[in-house]
Motif scaffolding. Structure first.
Motif, PDB file in Angstrom:
ATOM      1  N   LYS A  34       0.815  -1.223   0.000  1.00  0.00           N
ATOM      2  CA  LYS A  34       0.000   0.000   0.000  1.00  0.00           C
ATOM      3  C   LYS A  34       0.849   1.273   0.000  1.00  0.00           C
ATOM      4  N   LYS A  35       2.075   1.186   0.537  1.00  0.00           N
ATOM      5  CA  LYS A  35       2.961   2.342   0.537  1.00  0.00           C
ATOM      6  C   LYS A  35       3.458   2.663  -0.874  1.00  0.00           C
ATOM      7  N   ALA A  36       3.645   1.612  -1.691  1.00  0.00           N
ATOM      8  CA  ALA A  36       4.183   1.802  -3.038  1.00  0.00           C
ATOM      9  C   ALA A  36       3.085   2.026  -4.075  1.00  0.00           C
ATOM     10  N   ALA A  37       1.849   1.732  -3.733  1.00  0.00           N
ATOM     11  CA  ALA A  37       0.749   1.831  -4.696  1.00  0.00           C
ATOM     12  C   ALA A  37       0.094   3.204  -4.648  1.00  0.00           C
ATOM     13  N   ASN A  38       0.870   4.221  -4.902  1.00  0.00           N
ATOM     14  CA  ASN A  38       0.321   5.579  -4.922  1.00  0.00           C
ATOM     15  C   ASN A  38       0.102   5.984  -6.373  1.00  0.00           C
ATOM     16  N   GLY A  39      -1.049   5.655  -6.876  1.00  0.00           N
ATOM     17  CA  GLY A  39      -1.389   5.970  -8.253  1.00  0.00           C
ATOM     18  C   GLY A  39      -1.702   4.717  -9.046  1.00  0.00           C
ATOM     19  N   LEU A  40      -2.452   4.910 -10.087  1.00  0.00           N
ATOM     20  CA  LEU A  40      -2.926   3.798 -10.905  1.00  0.00           C
ATOM     21  C   LEU A  40      -1.779   3.057 -11.586  1.00  0.00           C
ATOM     22  N   LYS A  41      -0.781   3.785 -12.058  1.00  0.00           N
ATOM     23  CA  LYS A  41       0.337   3.159 -12.774  1.00  0.00           C
ATOM     24  C   LYS A  41       1.098   2.185 -11.871  1.00  0.00           C
ATOM     25  N   ASN A  42       1.415   2.603 -10.650  1.00  0.00           N
ATOM     26  CA  ASN A  42       2.109   1.722  -9.699  1.00  0.00           C
ATOM     27  C   ASN A  42       1.236   0.546  -9.285  1.00  0.00           C
ATOM     28  N   TYR A  43      -0.063   0.804  -9.124  1.00  0.00           N
ATOM     29  CA  TYR A  43      -1.003  -0.249  -8.755  1.00  0.00           C
ATOM     30  C   TYR A  43      -1.037  -1.333  -9.836  1.00  0.00           C
ATOM     31  N   LEU A  44      -1.160  -0.908 -11.091  1.00  0.00           N
ATOM     32  CA  LEU A  44      -1.200  -1.858 -12.199  1.00  0.00           C
ATOM     33  C   LEU A  44       0.123  -2.606 -12.349  1.00  0.00           C
ATOM     34  N   LYS A  45       1.218  -1.928 -12.051  1.00  0.00           N
ATOM     35  CA  LYS A  45       2.531  -2.575 -12.108  1.00  0.00           C
ATOM     36  C   LYS A  45       2.613  -3.694 -11.067  1.00  0.00           C
ATOM     37  N   GLN A  46       2.115  -3.439  -9.863  1.00  0.00           N
ATOM     38  CA  GLN A  46       2.127  -4.461  -8.815  1.00  0.00           C
ATOM     39  C   GLN A  46       1.233  -5.641  -9.188  1.00  0.00           C
ATOM     40  N   ILE A  47       0.099  -5.361  -9.816  1.00  0.00           N
ATOM     41  CA  ILE A  47      -0.793  -6.440 -10.257  1.00  0.00           C
ATOM     42  C   ILE A  47      -0.094  -7.302 -11.296  1.00  0.00           C
ATOM     43  N   GLU A  48       0.579  -6.674 -12.242  1.00  0.00           N
ATOM     44  CA  GLU A  48       1.306  -7.420 -13.269  1.00  0.00           C
ATOM     45  C   GLU A  48       2.408  -8.278 -12.641  1.00  0.00           C
ATOM     46  N   GLU A  49       3.128  -7.723 -11.675  1.00  0.00           N
ATOM     47  CA  GLU A  49       4.200  -8.466 -11.013  1.00  0.00           C
ATOM     48  C   GLU A  49       3.663  -9.690 -10.281  1.00  0.00           C
ATOM     49  N   ILE A  50       2.545  -9.545  -9.570  1.00  0.00           N
ATOM     50  CA  ILE A  50       2.012 -10.692  -8.821  1.00  0.00           C
ATOM     51  C   ILE A  50       1.474 -11.754  -9.773  1.00  0.00           C
ATOM     52  N   HIS A  51       0.871 -11.329 -10.875  1.00  0.00           N
ATOM     53  CA  HIS A  51       0.390 -12.314 -11.842  1.00  0.00           C
ATOM     54  C   HIS A  51       1.561 -13.095 -12.436  1.00  0.00           C
ATOM     55  N   ASN A  52       2.673 -12.417 -12.708  1.00  0.00           N
ATOM     56  CA  ASN A  52       3.868 -13.098 -13.214  1.00  0.00           C
ATOM     57  C   ASN A  52       4.417 -14.070 -12.171  1.00  0.00           C
ATOM     58  N   LYS A  53       4.461 -13.658 -10.896  1.00  0.00           N
ATOM     59  CA  LYS A  53       4.943 -14.535  -9.836  1.00  0.00           C
ATOM     60  C   LYS A  53       4.043 -15.759  -9.691  1.00  0.00           C
ATOM     61  N   ILE A  54       2.736 -15.561  -9.794  1.00  0.00           N
ATOM     62  CA  ILE A  54       1.799 -16.682  -9.693  1.00  0.00           C
ATOM     63  C   ILE A  54       2.002 -17.649 -10.842  1.00  0.00           C
ATOM     64  N   MET A  55       2.165 -17.138 -12.051  1.00  0.00           N
ATOM     65  CA  MET A  55       2.371 -18.010 -13.212  1.00  0.00           C
ATOM     66  C   MET A  55       3.672 -18.800 -13.072  1.00  0.00           C
ATOM     67  N   ILE A  56       4.722 -18.161 -12.589  1.00  0.00           N
ATOM     68  CA  ILE A  56       6.002 -18.855 -12.369  1.00  0.00           C
ATOM     69  C   ILE A  56       5.836 -19.934 -11.298  1.00  0.00           C
ATOM     70  N   ALA A  57       5.128 -19.610 -10.227  1.00  0.00           N
ATOM     71  CA  ALA A  57       4.902 -20.593  -9.156  1.00  0.00           C
ATOM     72  C   ALA A  57       4.082 -21.770  -9.661  1.00  0.00           C
ATOM     73  N   LEU A  58       3.083 -21.502 -10.464  1.00  0.00           N
ATOM     74  CA  LEU A  58       2.246 -22.587 -10.995  1.00  0.00           C
ATOM     75  C   LEU A  58       3.027 -23.454 -11.972  1.00  0.00           C
ATOM     76  N   GLU A  59       3.887 -22.860 -12.768  1.00  0.00           N
ATOM     77  CA  GLU A  59       4.722 -23.632 -13.692  1.00  0.00           C
ATOM     78  C   GLU A  59       5.703 -24.510 -12.923  1.00  0.00           C
ATOM     79  N   GLY A  60       6.187 -24.021 -11.793  1.00  0.00           N
ATOM     80  CA  GLY A  60       7.106 -24.793 -10.966  1.00  0.00           C
ATOM     81  C   GLY A  60       6.417 -25.998 -10.315  1.00  0.00           C
ATOM     82  N   GLU A  61       5.109 -25.929 -10.134  1.00  0.00           N
ATOM     83  CA  GLU A  61       4.356 -27.009  -9.512  1.00  0.00           C
ATOM     84  C   GLU A  61       4.123 -28.166 -10.471  1.00  0.00           C
ATOM     85  N   LYS A  62       4.219 -27.911 -11.788  1.00  0.00           N
ATOM     86  CA  LYS A  62       3.932 -28.963 -12.778  1.00  0.00           C
ATOM     87  C   LYS A  62       5.024 -29.981 -12.857  1.00  0.00           C
TER      88      LYS A  62
END
Length: 99
Positions: free
Chosen positions: A71-99
């Motif tokens: 919440k400290k880094a999400a000051n504005g829509l651009k930073n918020y969307l960047k964090q969403i993209e980062e977590i989606h990438n981390k989730i995809m990497i984690a799911l690929e590692g589970e296969k």
């Protein structure tokens, strides 16, 4: 004397992780700053955020509740969307590692 077995970390997304709880559930935890009023110190600790019956449902809960969001880094829509993209990438990497 009973021994407590350390639970296995199933997925680590940086500041959020999913741990084994029992045969029916997984546990969601988030790394947060915690202030101790007695010692007047702040430290980072894993805080319980909920249970889920599957890893997939736990990931959905993490995204829906925005537990990954700094919440400290999400000051504005651009930073918020960047964090969403980062977590989606981390989730995809984690799911690929589970296969």
């Amino acid at each position: 004397m009973t021994e407590t077995k350390e639970k296995t970390i199933l997925i680590d997304l940086g500041n959020v992780r999913i741990k084994e709880y029992d045969s029916l559930n997984v546990q969601i935890e988030r790394l947060e700053e915690v202030y101790n009023p007695i010692s007047k110190e702040t430290s980072n600790k894993w805080r319980f955020k909920g249970y889920s019956n599957t890893i997939l449902n736990a990931l959905k809960l993490i995204v829906n509740k925005e537990l990954f969001l700094d919440k400290k880094a999400a000051n504005g829509l651009k930073n918020y969307l960047k964090q969403i993209e980062e977590i989606h990438n981390k989730i995809m990497i984690a799911l690929e590692g589970e296969k």
